[in-house]
Design a protein around this motif. Structure first.
Motif, PDB file in Angstrom:
ATOM      1  N   ARG A 143       1.341  -1.011   0.174  1.00 54.60           N
ATOM      2  CA  ARG A 143       0.295  -0.444  -0.290  1.00 54.60           C
ATOM      3  C   ARG A 143       1.346   1.321   0.464  1.00 54.60           C
ATOM      4  NH1 ARG A 143      -3.813  -2.746   3.761  1.00 54.60           N
ATOM      5  NH2 ARG A 143      -2.472  -1.639   5.301  1.00 54.60           N
ATOM      6  N   GLN A 144       2.155   0.876   0.468  1.00 54.82           N
ATOM      7  CA  GLN A 144       3.308   2.289   0.015  1.00 54.82           C
ATOM      8  C   GLN A 144       3.723   2.432  -1.024  1.00 54.82           C
ATOM      9  OE1 GLN A 144       1.947   3.612   3.280  1.00 54.82           O
ATOM     10  NE2 GLN A 144       0.992   1.839   4.219  1.00 54.82           N
ATOM     11  N   LEU A 145       3.302   1.396  -1.801  1.00 52.36           N
ATOM     12  CA  LEU A 145       4.321   1.211  -3.363  1.00 52.36           C
ATOM     13  C   LEU A 145       4.420   2.461  -3.980  1.00 52.36           C
ATOM     14  CD1 LEU A 145       5.481  -2.561  -3.501  1.00 52.36           C
ATOM     15  CD2 LEU A 145       6.453  -0.719  -2.211  1.00 52.36           C
ATOM     16  N   PRO A 146       2.887   2.636  -4.451  1.00 57.12           N
ATOM     17  CA  PRO A 146       2.522   3.851  -4.960  1.00 57.12           C
ATOM     18  C   PRO A 146       2.942   5.281  -5.084  1.00 57.12           C
ATOM     19  CG  PRO A 146       0.187   2.301  -4.978  1.00 57.12           C
ATOM     20  CD  PRO A 146       1.503   1.943  -3.451  1.00 57.12           C
ATOM     21  N   GLY A 147       3.840   5.516  -5.747  1.00 56.00           N
ATOM     22  CA  GLY A 147       4.435   7.029  -5.742  1.00 56.00           C
ATOM     23  C   GLY A 147       5.320   7.418  -4.923  1.00 56.00           C
ATOM     24  N   ALA A 148       5.834   6.070  -4.389  1.00 61.34           N
ATOM     25  CA  ALA A 148       7.703   6.105  -3.861  1.00 61.34           C
ATOM     26  C   ALA A 148       8.273   6.833  -4.957  1.00 61.34           C
ATOM     27  CB  ALA A 148       7.771   4.990  -3.074  1.00 61.34           C
ATOM     28  N   ALA A 149       9.599   7.452  -4.673  1.00 60.05           N
ATOM     29  CA  ALA A 149      10.164   7.510  -4.923  1.00 60.05           C
ATOM     30  C   ALA A 149      11.412   6.621  -5.404  1.00 60.05           C
ATOM     31  CB  ALA A 149      11.064   8.789  -4.635  1.00 60.05           C
ATOM     32  N   ALA A 150      11.415   5.926  -4.126  1.00 57.59           N
ATOM     33  CA  ALA A 150      12.688   4.894  -4.145  1.00 57.59           C
ATOM     34  C   ALA A 150      12.863   4.474  -2.700  1.00 57.59           C
ATOM     35  CB  ALA A 150      13.977   5.197  -3.755  1.00 57.59           C
ATOM     36  N   VAL A 151      12.543   3.166  -2.819  1.00 60.57           N
ATOM     37  CA  VAL A 151      12.882   2.105  -2.103  1.00 60.57           C
ATOM     38  C   VAL A 151      13.178   1.497  -1.737  1.00 60.57           C
ATOM     39  CG1 VAL A 151      10.945  -0.093  -1.189  1.00 60.57           C
ATOM     40  CG2 VAL A 151      10.363   2.022  -2.433  1.00 60.57           C
ATOM     41  N   LEU A 152      14.138   1.916  -0.103  1.00 61.66           N
ATOM     42  CA  LEU A 152      14.923   1.036   0.574  1.00 61.66           C
ATOM     43  C   LEU A 152      14.512   0.279   1.617  1.00 61.66           C
ATOM     44  CD1 LEU A 152      16.851   4.913   1.173  1.00 61.66           C
ATOM     45  CD2 LEU A 152      17.207   3.046  -0.447  1.00 61.66           C
ATOM     46  N   GLY A 153      16.051  -0.681   1.668  1.00 66.14           N
ATOM     47  CA  GLY A 153      15.404  -1.789   3.119  1.00 66.14           C
ATOM     48  C   GLY A 153      16.718  -2.063   3.813  1.00 66.14           C
ATOM     49  N   LEU A 154      16.994  -2.066   5.180  1.00 65.01           N
ATOM     50  CA  LEU A 154      16.866  -1.924   6.303  1.00 65.01           C
ATOM     51  C   LEU A 154      17.922  -3.635   6.568  1.00 65.01           C
ATOM     52  CD1 LEU A 154      14.915   0.117   8.439  1.00 65.01           C
ATOM     53  CD2 LEU A 154      16.556   0.983   6.666  1.00 65.01           C
ATOM     54  N   GLU A 155      17.227  -4.467   5.952  1.00 65.64           N
ATOM     55  CA  GLU A 155      17.839  -5.709   6.054  1.00 65.64           C
ATOM     56  C   GLU A 155      20.143  -5.659   6.259  1.00 65.64           C
ATOM     57  OE1 GLU A 155      17.096  -8.602   6.655  1.00 65.64           O
ATOM     58  OE2 GLU A 155      14.983  -8.583   6.200  1.00 65.64           O
ATOM     59  N   PRO A 156      20.327  -6.737   6.535  1.00 66.85           N
ATOM     60  CA  PRO A 156      22.511  -6.651   6.558  1.00 66.85           C
ATOM     61  C   PRO A 156      22.132  -6.659   5.240  1.00 66.85           C
ATOM     62  CG  PRO A 156      20.845  -8.671   7.130  1.00 66.85           C
ATOM     63  CD  PRO A 156      20.039  -7.482   7.563  1.00 66.85           C
ATOM     64  N   PRO A 157      23.443  -5.986   4.184  1.00 71.56           N
ATOM     65  CA  PRO A 157      24.235  -5.968   3.937  1.00 71.56           C
ATOM     66  C   PRO A 157      25.049  -7.589   3.208  1.00 71.56           C
ATOM     67  CG  PRO A 157      25.201  -4.202   5.036  1.00 71.56           C
ATOM     68  CD  PRO A 157      24.722  -5.093   5.781  1.00 71.56           C
ATOM     69  N   HIS A 158      25.779  -7.818   2.475  1.00 67.72           N
ATOM     70  CA  HIS A 158      26.323  -8.045   2.098  1.00 67.72           C
ATOM     71  C   HIS A 158      27.792  -8.638   3.109  1.00 67.72           C
ATOM     72  CE1 HIS A 158      24.695  -9.937  -1.639  1.00 67.72           C
ATOM     73  NE2 HIS A 158      24.695  -8.746  -2.495  1.00 67.72           N
ATOM     74  N   PRO A 159      28.489  -9.641   3.667  1.00 65.04           N
ATOM     75  CA  PRO A 159      29.013  -9.214   5.308  1.00 65.04           C
ATOM     76  C   PRO A 159      30.267  -8.223   4.735  1.00 65.04           C
ATOM     77  CG  PRO A 159      28.296 -11.510   5.119  1.00 65.04           C
ATOM     78  CD  PRO A 159      27.993 -10.744   3.095  1.00 65.04           C
ATOM     79  N   ASP A 160      31.258  -8.346   3.182  1.00 67.16           N
ATOM     80  CA  ASP A 160      31.905  -7.113   3.103  1.00 67.16           C
ATOM     81  C   ASP A 160      31.271  -5.943   3.182  1.00 67.16           C
ATOM     82  OD1 ASP A 160      30.007  -6.813   0.542  1.00 67.16           O
ATOM     83  OD2 ASP A 160      32.257  -7.873  -0.657  1.00 67.16           O
ATOM     84  N   GLY A 161      29.890  -5.247   2.823  1.00 68.28           N
ATOM     85  CA  GLY A 161      29.789  -4.419   2.818  1.00 68.28           C
ATOM     86  C   GLY A 161      28.471  -3.570   1.627  1.00 68.28           C
TER      87      GLY A 161
END
Length: 410
Positions: free
Chosen positions: A186-204
């Motif tokens: 429900r929050q996707l329409p109109g979003a300029a960008a989407v960022l996830g707070l999951e951990p990155p790859h082990p090297d960052g």
């Protein structure tokens, strides 16, 4: 604040060009300096959050943690709305931007973990040699703590996000977000960008694509009978399930498909022909086509022995988020990281998450903006304490710095 870590123009560049921090002179240095002073508070917040056990499906504990998170984010200026869910409340948090006319920036996270209650008894949260370990600290309570720190940093500097910001924190991500995905979508329409707070790859490195994932339950119904006197009158659901799993394993040899039989149950006693058995399968897909073909095969399974019945139920599903050429959002983040004195890149990831929902739709999407570490879902799960400050600064910069044009105008 009483909880959390807080202390006391749309770009007009050509498509793909990164504005960086030119619009806010001196900001990179201020972000980096203040992030270093906030890193200790964020570390303590990570310890506190990881010390609150919140396994998927445990609604009372998830709701206690949701209220703790709500208090922390509310202290940074967020408006908080709790969204009831069958396995625990989700959170929708919003922050006003300097320019409220701009499309919103959407961030996604979760507060459930894979660890059962009681894990802390023999695996307490602890720090050793610069690594902070504990159940759920990497995946992904540290990511939530980092975002609190980023908003606190901006407040300390008298800054606000450049555009409106929304954060969705779901209570059921680790089981595929069967309910939480509706709130994300429900929050996707109109979003300029989407960022996830999951951990990155082990090297960052950030995550620029993710495989699709689906949880499937296979349920087999047979017919119970005495296993000694009248075995021929029974139909073993366990035997049928075993044979079905052997056949299903061949799906893992299809291009772009992986399969894990994660849980099997069935039967009642050794002297009773089993009348029921089931298995929960975890499937991952490199492409949407592989996902469609495999799920179609599973949906049409038929029993191998007379009198048995096989039923397939999709418990949760996320679409594949394919790698895309160019990726102006990644270029923007790399440019911002460089201005902060950081070196950053991105690569596809094997796991799935709620960012799949945005990436599969073609929205500018990146994941892996949480804490740097390793060992998610394993007993060596940990974060690197020395990487907290750089991530706080990066997240604060992404909130404050104008985005470039990320999609071609029609």
């Amino acid at each position: 604040m009483t909880a959390g870590v807080a202390a006391g123009t749309e770009g007009t560049a050509a498509a793909g060009e990164c504005i960086g921090t030119a619009a806010l002179p001196g900001l990179p240095q201020a972000l980096s300096a203040r992030a270093r002073t906030l890193a200790g508070a964020v570390r303590r917040r990570c310890v506190d959050l990881a010390g609150m056990e919140s396994p998927s499906g445990d609604a009372p504990r998830l709701d206690v943690l949701a209220e703790e998170l709500a208090a922390g984010f509310r202290a940074t200026g967020a408006e908080v709305r709790r969204e009831p869910g069958p396995a625990g409340d989700h959170l929708l948090l919003t922050w006003a931007g300097r320019d409220e006319t701009l499309p919103h920036l959407l961030l996604v996270g979760h507060h459930d973990t894979v660890w059962p209650v009681g894990t802390l008894q023999d695996w307490p949260v602890q720090e050793e040699n610069g690594l902070l370990s504990g159940p759920g600290v990497l995946d992904m309570k540290a990511g939530l703590a980092l975002l609190e720190g980023a908003f606190a940093l901006l407040a300390d500097l008298g800054e606000r996000p450049h555009r409106p910001v929304r954060l969705v924190v779901v209570a059921d991500e680790e089981v595929g977000s069967p309910d939480g995905r509706k709130l994300v979508e429900r929050q996707l329409p109109g979003a300029a960008a989407v960022l996830g707070l999951e951990p990155p790859h082990p090297d960052g490195r950030l995550k620029t694509a993710r495989r699709g994932s689906t949880r499937v339950r296979l349920t087999v119904t047979g017919r119970e009978a005495h296993a000694g006197n009248h075995a021929s009158e029974g139909v073993s659901a366990v035997d049928e399930l075993v044979d079905q799993l052997v056949a299903v394993r061949s799906l893992a040899r299809l291009p772009g498909t992986e399969l894990n039989a994660g849980r099997i149950t069935g039967g009642t006693r050794a002297n009773v022909v089993a009348g029921r058995a089931e298995a929960e399968l975890g499937l991952r897909f490199a492409t949407a086509e592989a996902q469609r073909n495999t799920l179609d095969t599973l949906a049409h399974l038929t029993a191998l022995r007379p009198g048995a019945r096989v039923r397939t139920e999709v418990l949760s599903s996320r679409p594949a988020w394919p790698e895309r050429s160019g990726n102006p959002l990644l270029r923007h983040v790399r440019s911002l990281a460089a201005a902060l004195g950081q070196k950053l890149d991105g690569a596809p990831a094997g796991g799935a998450g709620d960012t799949n929902l945005a990436g599969a739709r073609g929205l500018p999407t990146l994941d892996g903006l949480g804490a740097v570490g390793a060992g998610p879902h394993a007993r060596d799960e940990h974060i690197r304490v020395d990487q907290l400050a750089p991530r706080i600064a990066l997240l604060a910069g992404l909130l404050a710095v104008p985005l470039p044009r990320l999609r071609e105008r029609p």
